[in-house]
Scaffold this motif. Structure first.
Motif, PDB file in Angstrom:
ATOM      1  N   ALA A 146       0.867  -1.165   0.093  1.00  0.00           N
ATOM      2  CA  ALA A 146       0.062  -0.037  -0.045  1.00  0.00           C
ATOM      3  C   ALA A 146       0.774   1.154  -0.047  1.00  0.00           C
ATOM      4  O   ALA A 146       0.198   2.221  -0.012  1.00  0.00           O
ATOM      5  CB  ALA A 146      -0.775  -0.006   1.223  1.00  0.00           C
ATOM      6  N   ASN A 147       2.082   1.174  -0.065  1.00  0.00           N
ATOM      7  CA  ASN A 147       3.312   2.154  -0.093  1.00  0.00           C
ATOM      8  C   ASN A 147       2.944   3.012   1.176  1.00  0.00           C
ATOM      9  O   ASN A 147       3.311   4.459   1.101  1.00  0.00           O
ATOM     10  CB  ASN A 147       2.747   3.026  -1.360  1.00  0.00           C
ATOM     11  CG  ASN A 147       4.208   3.843  -1.686  1.00  0.00           C
ATOM     12  OD1 ASN A 147       5.277   3.634  -1.176  1.00  0.00           O
ATOM     13  ND2 ASN A 147       3.922   5.180  -2.247  1.00  0.00           N
ATOM     14  N   ARG A 148       2.823   2.561   2.264  1.00  0.00           N
ATOM     15  CA  ARG A 148       2.946   3.136   3.631  1.00  0.00           C
ATOM     16  C   ARG A 148       4.321   3.215   3.971  1.00  0.00           C
ATOM     17  O   ARG A 148       5.269   2.071   3.893  1.00  0.00           O
ATOM     18  CB  ARG A 148       1.985   2.332   4.707  1.00  0.00           C
ATOM     19  CG  ARG A 148       0.681   2.446   4.447  1.00  0.00           C
ATOM     20  CD  ARG A 148      -0.115   2.156   5.806  1.00  0.00           C
ATOM     21  NE  ARG A 148      -0.029   0.717   6.253  1.00  0.00           N
ATOM     22  CZ  ARG A 148      -0.997  -0.018   5.370  1.00  0.00           C
ATOM     23  NH1 ARG A 148      -2.053   0.207   4.602  1.00  0.00           N
ATOM     24  NH2 ARG A 148      -0.749  -1.366   5.610  1.00  0.00           N
ATOM     25  N   VAL A 149       4.618   4.302   4.231  1.00  0.00           N
ATOM     26  CA  VAL A 149       6.277   4.438   4.607  1.00  0.00           C
ATOM     27  C   VAL A 149       6.547   4.391   5.919  1.00  0.00           C
ATOM     28  O   VAL A 149       6.332   5.334   6.737  1.00  0.00           O
ATOM     29  CB  VAL A 149       6.525   5.726   3.639  1.00  0.00           C
ATOM     30  CG1 VAL A 149       8.304   6.199   3.883  1.00  0.00           C
ATOM     31  CG2 VAL A 149       6.330   5.852   2.275  1.00  0.00           C
ATOM     32  N   ALA A 150       7.644   3.760   6.201  1.00  0.00           N
ATOM     33  CA  ALA A 150       8.097   3.413   7.583  1.00  0.00           C
ATOM     34  C   ALA A 150       8.865   5.006   8.016  1.00  0.00           C
ATOM     35  O   ALA A 150       9.387   5.536   7.030  1.00  0.00           O
ATOM     36  CB  ALA A 150       9.071   2.341   7.563  1.00  0.00           C
ATOM     37  N   SER A 151       8.636   5.105   9.262  1.00  0.00           N
ATOM     38  CA  SER A 151       9.358   6.486   9.623  1.00  0.00           C
ATOM     39  C   SER A 151      10.878   6.540   9.432  1.00  0.00           C
ATOM     40  O   SER A 151      11.234   7.617   8.853  1.00  0.00           O
ATOM     41  CB  SER A 151       9.099   6.764  11.127  1.00  0.00           C
ATOM     42  OG  SER A 151       9.628   5.792  12.025  1.00  0.00           O
ATOM     43  N   GLY A 193       9.906  10.690  -4.204  1.00  0.00           N
ATOM     44  CA  GLY A 193       8.546   9.697  -3.774  1.00  0.00           C
ATOM     45  C   GLY A 193       9.044   8.487  -3.348  1.00  0.00           C
ATOM     46  O   GLY A 193      10.151   8.161  -3.206  1.00  0.00           O
ATOM     47  N   PHE A 194       8.029   7.734  -2.875  1.00  0.00           N
ATOM     48  CA  PHE A 194       8.371   6.282  -2.675  1.00  0.00           C
ATOM     49  C   PHE A 194       7.490   5.270  -3.289  1.00  0.00           C
ATOM     50  O   PHE A 194       6.547   5.570  -4.032  1.00  0.00           O
ATOM     51  CB  PHE A 194       7.597   6.253  -0.950  1.00  0.00           C
ATOM     52  CG  PHE A 194       8.803   6.919  -0.084  1.00  0.00           C
ATOM     53  CD1 PHE A 194       9.678   6.397   0.648  1.00  0.00           C
ATOM     54  CD2 PHE A 194       8.580   8.455   0.135  1.00  0.00           C
ATOM     55  CE1 PHE A 194      10.502   6.964   1.551  1.00  0.00           C
ATOM     56  CE2 PHE A 194       9.312   9.239   0.730  1.00  0.00           C
ATOM     57  CZ  PHE A 194      10.317   8.305   1.315  1.00  0.00           C
ATOM     58  N   SER A 210      12.136   4.682  -0.762  1.00  0.00           N
ATOM     59  CA  SER A 210      12.440   5.908  -1.504  1.00  0.00           C
ATOM     60  C   SER A 210      12.920   5.668  -2.780  1.00  0.00           C
ATOM     61  O   SER A 210      13.757   4.532  -3.338  1.00  0.00           O
ATOM     62  CB  SER A 210      13.606   6.729  -0.802  1.00  0.00           C
ATOM     63  OG  SER A 210      13.839   7.771  -1.551  1.00  0.00           O
ATOM     64  N   LYS A 211      12.640   6.253  -4.012  1.00  0.00           N
ATOM     65  CA  LYS A 211      12.920   6.088  -5.311  1.00  0.00           C
ATOM     66  C   LYS A 211      13.536   7.249  -5.865  1.00  0.00           C
ATOM     67  O   LYS A 211      13.777   7.539  -7.092  1.00  0.00           O
ATOM     68  CB  LYS A 211      11.775   5.706  -6.353  1.00  0.00           C
ATOM     69  CG  LYS A 211      10.597   6.904  -6.217  1.00  0.00           C
ATOM     70  CD  LYS A 211       9.443   6.530  -7.269  1.00  0.00           C
ATOM     71  CE  LYS A 211       8.296   7.586  -7.346  1.00  0.00           C
ATOM     72  NZ  LYS A 211       7.204   7.359  -8.221  1.00  0.00           N
ATOM     73  N   ARG A 212      13.971   8.167  -4.854  1.00  0.00           N
ATOM     74  CA  ARG A 212      14.968   9.188  -5.496  1.00  0.00           C
ATOM     75  C   ARG A 212      16.111   8.922  -6.175  1.00  0.00           C
ATOM     76  O   ARG A 212      16.815   7.877  -6.047  1.00  0.00           O
ATOM     77  CB  ARG A 212      15.549  10.063  -3.921  1.00  0.00           C
ATOM     78  CG  ARG A 212      16.346  11.368  -4.100  1.00  0.00           C
ATOM     79  CD  ARG A 212      16.583  11.720  -2.892  1.00  0.00           C
ATOM     80  NE  ARG A 212      15.435  12.136  -2.103  1.00  0.00           N
ATOM     81  CZ  ARG A 212      14.714  13.188  -2.223  1.00  0.00           C
ATOM     82  NH1 ARG A 212      15.070  13.983  -3.193  1.00  0.00           N
ATOM     83  NH2 ARG A 212      13.738  13.534  -1.700  1.00  0.00           N
ATOM     84  N   SER A 213      15.923   9.850  -7.528  1.00  0.00           N
ATOM     85  CA  SER A 213      17.134   9.410  -8.173  1.00  0.00           C
ATOM     86  C   SER A 213      17.671  10.961  -8.725  1.00  0.00           C
ATOM     87  O   SER A 213      16.927  12.007  -8.943  1.00  0.00           O
ATOM     88  CB  SER A 213      16.442   8.978  -9.470  1.00  0.00           C
ATOM     89  OG  SER A 213      16.153   7.698  -9.248  1.00  0.00           O
ATOM     90  N   VAL A 214      19.012  11.064  -8.877  1.00  0.00           N
ATOM     91  CA  VAL A 214      19.364  12.349  -9.136  1.00  0.00           C
ATOM     92  C   VAL A 214      20.141  12.492 -10.368  1.00  0.00           C
ATOM     93  O   VAL A 214      21.006  11.188 -10.942  1.00  0.00           O
ATOM     94  CB  VAL A 214      20.451  12.774  -7.905  1.00  0.00           C
ATOM     95  CG1 VAL A 214      19.571  12.977  -6.556  1.00  0.00           C
ATOM     96  CG2 VAL A 214      21.673  11.792  -7.681  1.00  0.00           C
TER      97      VAL A 214
END
Length: 247
Positions: A165-170, A234-235, A240-244
């Motif tokens: 469900a894409n709930r993101v752990a703290s 985003g997640f 995290s799918k962060r890409s730079v």
């Protein structure tokens, strides 16, 4: 680049983000990728001809094992990499039968779906950030020749925190926020020493192999590090799918 998993193409958002990224970049002459899923020392190069992909995952529906990505091999790029990286005590091995693993091919199926750009995969010979950054610096001249250098991993990676469900752990959110700030502020020492400097590092990355390809990227972009740009945020499934991008 965060590379997701074999189900990434089914996501309603992420494929479009990768496609737009690929379209916005100058078309690469070739792609050199370092994936979290290939640790091998001494450093090794994968196939320079088109060989079958490596489906380095298990338990998925059968259709994910029939994905094809027949990109051309990159023998000329392999020759250049050997010249840049070989030296006393620094061999470069060749594994001509090793196809692209999912850390390499999954995002490329969305960025360059025609599979018409030569791709070469290189192993990570170490998980030591300084060593990987130095490898990146030695590879930097390839950028001037139109080669796209990709460090492929995941900005956070803890399979126990996967959530459909894409709930993101703290701890995932906390690490991602720290990483964003560290990259934007240019605190490269903290980024490379993330195991000691980042909050919740042990939980966001129980093992460092999915974060450390970033060190190769930072080395290759050393003269252009201020050009940092976050292209995907985003997640996905709680990670995290962060890409730079640099340059």
């Amino acid at each position: 680049m965060s590379h997701g998993g074999p189900t990434l193409p089914d996501d309603p958002v992420w494929p479009g983000e990768l496609a737009r990224w690929g379209a916005a970049l100058p078309r690469p002459k070739a792609i050199l990728t370092v994936s979290a899923h290939w640790e091998e020392a001494p450093l090794a190069l994968g196939a320079t001809t088109t060989v079958p992909l490596m489906y380095d995952f298990y338990g998925f529906p059968e259709r994910y094992y029939h994905v094809r990505y027949p990109s051309p091999g990159a023998p000329e790029l392999a020759d250049q990499v050997r010249k840049l990286l070989r030296g006393p005590g620094k061999p470069v091995h060749d594994l001509p039968d090793r196809g692209l693993d999912h850390g390499a091919y999954v995002p490329l199926t969305q960025m360059y779906p025609e599979a018409d750009i030569p791709v070469l995969q290189m192993s990570m010979p170490s998980l030591e950030p300084g060593e990987l950054m130095e490898i990146g610096r030695r590879l930097a001249p390839l950028r001037d020749e139109g080669v796209l250098i990709v460090g492929s991993g995941h900005f956070t990676h803890n399979l126990r925190a996967l959530n459909p469900a894409n709930r993101v752990a703290s701890f995932m959110a906390e690490f991602d926020a720290w990483g964003k700030q560290a990259l934007e502020s240019g605190d490269w020492d903290a980024v490379l020493d993330f195991k000691n400097k980042a909050p919740a590092a042990l939980y966001a990355h129980p093992r460092e192999e999915h974060f450390i390809p970033l060190a190769v990227t930072l080395g290759a972009a050393y003269d252009e590090l201020p050009s940092h740009k976050a292209v995907i945020e985003g997640f996905w499934l709680g990670m995290s799918k962060r890409s730079v991008q640099y340059g």
